[in-house]
Design a protein around this motif. Sequence first.
Motif, short mmCIF file in Angstrom:
data_model
loop_
_atom_site.label_atom_id
_atom_site.label_comp_id
_atom_site.label_asym_id
_atom_site.label_seq_id
_atom_site.Cartn_x
_atom_site.Cartn_y
_atom_site.Cartn_z
N HIS A 23 0.85 -1.19 0.00
CA HIS A 23 0.00 0.00 0.00
C HIS A 23 0.88 1.24 0.00
CE1 HIS A 23 0.75 1.08 4.20
NE2 HIS A 23 0.58 -0.20 4.51
N LEU A 25 -0.06 4.15 1.71
CA LEU A 25 -0.68 5.01 2.70
C LEU A 25 0.38 5.77 3.49
CD1 LEU A 25 -3.43 2.66 4.11
CD2 LEU A 25 -3.71 4.50 2.49
N TYR A 30 -5.19 3.57 7.25
CA TYR A 30 -6.56 3.43 6.75
C TYR A 30 -7.52 4.43 7.40
CZ TYR A 30 -5.73 -0.74 3.95
OH TYR A 30 -5.31 -1.59 2.97
N LYS A 70 -11.57 0.93 0.04
CA LYS A 70 -10.41 1.38 0.81
C LYS A 70 -9.15 0.60 0.41
CE LYS A 70 -12.55 1.03 4.81
NZ LYS A 70 -12.81 1.05 6.26
N TRP A 71 -9.29 -0.70 0.22
CA TRP A 71 -8.15 -1.54 -0.16
C TRP A 71 -7.58 -1.06 -1.49
CZ3 TRP A 71 -6.20 -4.65 -3.90
CH2 TRP A 71 -5.17 -5.52 -3.54
N LYS A 72 -8.47 -0.83 -2.45
CA LYS A 72 -8.01 -0.40 -3.78
C LYS A 72 -7.38 0.99 -3.72
CE LYS A 72 -9.49 0.21 -8.52
NZ LYS A 72 -10.60 0.18 -9.46
N ALA A 74 -5.89 2.36 -1.24
CA ALA A 74 -4.63 2.28 -0.51
C ALA A 74 -3.49 1.82 -1.42
CB ALA A 74 -4.75 1.34 0.68
N ARG A 75 -3.81 1.18 -2.51
CA ARG A 75 -2.80 0.65 -3.42
C ARG A 75 -2.77 1.38 -4.76
NH1 ARG A 75 -4.12 -2.32 0.44
NH2 ARG A 75 -2.75 -3.89 1.29
N THR A 76 -3.43 2.52 -4.82
CA THR A 76 -3.43 3.34 -6.02
C THR A 76 -2.54 4.55 -5.80
OG1 THR A 76 -5.69 2.65 -6.49
CG2 THR A 76 -4.88 4.59 -7.66
N THR A 83 0.00 -0.12 -7.42
CA THR A 83 1.38 -0.27 -6.98
C THR A 83 2.08 -1.44 -7.66
OG1 THR A 83 0.63 -1.57 -5.08
CG2 THR A 83 1.00 0.78 -4.74
N ALA A 87 -1.39 -6.34 -7.39
CA ALA A 87 -2.44 -5.53 -6.75
C ALA A 87 -3.57 -5.26 -7.73
CB ALA A 87 -1.86 -4.22 -6.24
#
Length: 112
Positions: A23, A25, A30, A70-72, A74-76, A83, A87
Amino acid sequence: MFDFFQDVQKKAQAIQKQNTAPHVLSHGGYEYLEQKLIAEKTKKKLEEATQSGTTDGVIDPPSPIRCHVKWKMARTKKTGQMTSEAAKEIAEKILSHFQLRILTMFVYSVNS
């Protein structure tokens, strides 16, 4: 003592190498991401209410942010890219599973 810290560092690096979907972040994690997304939803609701001239939607708080969103997010990256390819594949699987779940719920409610 110094060797102990090097051993711990090497173990941590080995574990990190296995992470195929890291991630991006900040220190807030989160919680900060969720606050940011809720603020964006609230702002959007206020803009829509201002344009339509009603205040009914302003009173209601925004709905909670779904976990897969949120997961997506966090990895954008800021550029809009994921990333890693892993992912991206995982995000696509999650989205297709979520869409299938919504479709199943809709079909079930229509047939009931």
